[in-house]
Design an enzyme around this catalytic site. Structure first.
Site, PDB file in Angstrom:
ATOM      1  N   LYS A 122       1.081  18.663  46.426  1.00  0.00           N
ATOM      2  CA  LYS A 122       1.712  18.964  44.961  1.00  0.00           C
ATOM      3  C   LYS A 122       0.272  19.470  43.427  1.00  0.00           C
ATOM      4  O   LYS A 122       0.405  20.351  43.152  1.00  0.00           O
ATOM      5  CB  LYS A 122       3.024  19.252  44.083  1.00  0.00           C
ATOM      6  CG  LYS A 122       3.824  19.810  45.094  1.00  0.00           C
ATOM      7  CD  LYS A 122       5.530  19.292  44.364  1.00  0.00           C
ATOM      8  CE  LYS A 122       6.376  20.000  45.058  1.00  0.00           C
ATOM      9  NZ  LYS A 122       7.585  20.698  44.872  1.00  0.00           N
ATOM     10  N   LYS A 207       5.046  25.111  54.011  1.00  0.00           N
ATOM     11  CA  LYS A 207       6.519  25.187  53.886  1.00  0.00           C
ATOM     12  C   LYS A 207       7.055  26.414  53.401  1.00  0.00           C
ATOM     13  O   LYS A 207       6.045  26.683  52.155  1.00  0.00           O
ATOM     14  CB  LYS A 207       7.376  24.176  53.428  1.00  0.00           C
ATOM     15  CG  LYS A 207       7.343  23.828  52.307  1.00  0.00           C
ATOM     16  CD  LYS A 207       8.442  22.136  51.710  1.00  0.00           C
ATOM     17  CE  LYS A 207       8.562  22.124  50.631  1.00  0.00           C
ATOM     18  NZ  LYS A 207       9.036  22.090  49.828  1.00  0.00           N
ATOM     19  N   LYS A 210       9.674  27.982  46.302  1.00  0.00           N
ATOM     20  CA  LYS A 210       9.979  28.631  45.587  1.00  0.00           C
ATOM     21  C   LYS A 210       8.534  29.521  44.938  1.00  0.00           C
ATOM     22  O   LYS A 210       8.027  29.959  44.032  1.00  0.00           O
ATOM     23  CB  LYS A 210      10.808  27.976  44.367  1.00  0.00           C
ATOM     24  CG  LYS A 210      12.358  27.840  44.752  1.00  0.00           C
ATOM     25  CD  LYS A 210      12.626  26.868  44.227  1.00  0.00           C
ATOM     26  CE  LYS A 210      13.654  25.873  44.599  1.00  0.00           C
ATOM     27  NZ  LYS A 210      12.583  24.583  44.496  1.00  0.00           N
TER      28      LYS A 210
HETATM   29  N1  AQP Z   1      11.015  25.736  53.498  1.00  0.00           N
HETATM   30  C1  AQP Z   1      11.490  24.495  53.522  1.00  0.00           C
HETATM   31  N2  AQP Z   1      12.613  24.410  54.509  1.00  0.00           N
HETATM   32  C2  AQP Z   1      13.990  23.557  54.645  1.00  0.00           C
HETATM   33  N3  AQP Z   1      14.014  22.742  53.593  1.00  0.00           N
HETATM   34  C3  AQP Z   1      13.619  22.661  51.986  1.00  0.00           C
HETATM   35  N4  AQP Z   1      13.968  23.156  51.057  1.00  0.00           N
HETATM   36  C4  AQP Z   1      13.166  23.027  50.052  1.00  0.00           C
HETATM   37  N5  AQP Z   1      11.586  24.005  50.985  1.00  0.00           N
HETATM   38  C5  AQP Z   1      12.298  23.774  51.933  1.00  0.00           C
HETATM   39  C6  AQP Z   1      14.860  21.762  49.993  1.00  0.00           C
HETATM   40  O1  AQP Z   1      15.463  22.438  49.481  1.00  0.00           O
HETATM   41  C7  AQP Z   1      15.791  20.828  48.822  1.00  0.00           C
HETATM   42  C8  AQP Z   1      15.551  21.636  46.836  1.00  0.00           C
HETATM   43  O2  AQP Z   1      13.807  21.505  46.711  1.00  0.00           O
HETATM   44  P1  AQP Z   1      13.384  21.863  45.567  1.00  0.00           P
HETATM   45  O3  AQP Z   1      13.929  22.447  44.580  1.00  0.00           O
HETATM   46  O4  AQP Z   1      13.580  19.788  44.912  1.00  0.00           O
HETATM   47  O5  AQP Z   1      11.630  21.462  44.999  1.00  0.00           O
HETATM   48  P2  AQP Z   1      10.681  21.179  46.957  1.00  0.00           P
HETATM   49  O6  AQP Z   1      11.641  20.407  48.146  1.00  0.00           O
HETATM   50  O7  AQP Z   1       9.418  21.026  46.267  1.00  0.00           O
HETATM   51  O8  AQP Z   1      10.934  23.305  47.107  1.00  0.00           O
HETATM   52  P3  AQP Z   1      10.332  24.079  46.907  1.00  0.00           P
HETATM   53  O9  AQP Z   1      11.302  25.342  47.546  1.00  0.00           O
HETATM   54  O10 AQP Z   1       9.124  24.150  47.667  1.00  0.00           O
HETATM   55  O11 AQP Z   1      10.178  24.205  45.555  1.00  0.00           O
HETATM   56  P4  AQP Z   1       8.540  23.950  44.205  1.00  0.00           P
HETATM   57  O12 AQP Z   1       7.983  25.519  45.572  1.00  0.00           O
HETATM   58  O13 AQP Z   1       9.393  24.387  43.269  1.00  0.00           O
HETATM   59  O14 AQP Z   1       8.001  23.043  44.863  1.00  0.00           O
HETATM   60  C9  AQP Z   1      15.438  19.490  48.690  1.00  0.00           C
HETATM   61  O15 AQP Z   1      16.268  19.480  49.719  1.00  0.00           O
HETATM   62  C10 AQP Z   1      14.191  20.456  49.768  1.00  0.00           C
HETATM   63  O16 AQP Z   1      13.700  19.489  51.467  1.00  0.00           O
END
Ligand code: AQP
Length: 345
Positions: A122, A207, A210
């Site tokens: 990140k 992955k 968001k």
């Molecule tokens: N691509 C993914 N596949 C499976 N699980 C996923 N999670 C996120 N992306 C995937 C799971 O969703 C939960 C919430 O995640 P988060 O909001 O804490 O942040 P993150 O993991 O960093 O998810 P994003 O969507 O990638 O958000 P941003 O872009 O804001 O960093 C977690 O349980 C995660 O494992």
């Protein structure tokens, strides 16, 4: 040095959360939300928070944050989290998260945090300019979990390393301050085989996220049928037909991702999908995948549209959830403060 007590005997509790950094997507659903819903019927007490403290570790628009918290809460409910069974709340409405995070910052070691790969991903190349909050994010995550003495944490695979850190912090606190008791449980990740790692539609090595600048990289839980079909049609693939065996997908990340998504959406195995589609090209497979995704998302997006229109009701759910969460967290933070020796007048 005393033994680390690990014989925690408290009740089972579930904690998980998502960042309100954008609309939730299929990866969030298949990796985590789906299991949140299943676990709320397990008999364990469930706490599902919208982690707005985590959201400010990266730059964002403060004016949009409250709306994003409501949007995430509505998405939880649209996915099936039932506020009469599970506490749905904003992390910032429970001050004990931040208080315990400070105590844990003094328990965690710098070297433990330096190993966290998500910070490296990140922060990117310019880590010096990343916020200190982004670096200590996994410590706050440990506090999110342990302030409820949660025993199980349903998450996607990307969170596995952070969960290990939470266990290390709990064990170290127990050893240093527990007076021989397992004050905190060592929380277990609940990571499922299917859907634990959904990749971007544009890059099978990244992955689904968001915060990816391209909306075409993900299927959002509020996308309509045309948008889903268009995104899948544009999804990156390779020119080869689908293979007969799963092993042959290993060198084809985009193909493996689409087959995995289809399997997760239809509740079947990757092998069964390959049995059905082996030898066929993506021209034949993608429309089937689009149909499955549309059928899967439609009830969630419909329910989301209904819920998000009623802001007062979402706020009511969030207030109720915060009351339950505060009631559970307050005795735990009081115990932690007492154990580290804070002044009590
Ligand atoms: N691509 C993914 N596949 C499976 N699980 C996923 N999670 C996120 N992306 C995937 C799971 O969703 C939960 C919430 O995640 P988060 O909001 O804490 O942040 P993150 O993991 O960093 O998810 P994003 O969507 O990638 O958000 P941003 O872009 O804001 O960093 C977690 O349980 C995660 O494992």
């Amino acid at each position: 040095m005393s033994e680390t007590p690990t014989d925690y005997t408290g009740p089972e509790r579930i904690l998980s959360g998502m960042q309100p950094t954008g609309g939730l997507h299929l990866g969030n659903y298949l990796g985590a939300l789906k299991w949140w819903v299943a676990l709320q019927n397990s008999g364990a007490e469930c706490f599902y928070c919208v982690v707005d403290l985590h959201a400010i570790t990266v730059a964002g628009d403060p004016a949009r944050l409250p709306g994003r918290v409501r949007s995430a809460a509505a998405a939880y409910m649209a996915a099936g989290v039932d506020p009469s069974k599970s506490a749905i709340f904003a992390q910032s409405a429970v001050p004990a998260h931040a208080e315990l995070a400070w105590i844990f910052q003094c328990v965690a070691r710098l070297g433990w945090l330096e190993r966290m790969t998500q910070f490296k991903d990140k922060a990117g190349k310019d880590a010096e300019r990343a916020s200190v909050g982004l670096f200590t994010y996994p410590v706050l995550q440990a506090a999110d979990i342990l302030v409820y003495k949660a025993t199980h944490v349903p998450v996607g695979e990307d969170q596995k390393q952070h969960l290990e850190l939470s266990r290390d912090i709990a064990a170290r606190f127990n050893r240093d301050f527990g007076n021989g008791d397992a004050v905190f449980p060592l929380p277990e990740p609940v990571i499922q085989d299917h859907g634990a790692r959904i990749m971007s539609l544009k890059d099978g090595a990244a992955k689904m996220s968001k915060s990816d600048p391209s909306d075409n990289s993900r299927i959002n839980l509020d996308d309509d049928a045309d948008t889903i079909a268009r995104k899948i049609k544009k999804a990156k693939t390779d020119p080869e037909p689908l293979p007969e065996s799963e092993a042959e997908l290993n060198s084809r990340p985009e193909a493996r991702n689409l087959v995995g998504i289809y399997a997760a959406l239809t509740g079947t195995s990757v092998e069964a999908v390959l049995d059905e589609f082996a030898g066929q090209g993506f021209g034949a497979f993608k429309p089937k995948l689009a149909d499955a995704a549309v059928e899967f998302i439609a009830p969630i997006s419909g329910e989301y549209a209904r819920l998000i229109a009623d802001r007062a009701e979402i706020d009511r759910v969030l207030r109720l959830g915060a009351e339950r969460a505060n009631a559970a967290a307050e005795p735990v933070i009081a115990e932690a403060k007492r154990l580290v020796g804070y002044w009590r007048g």
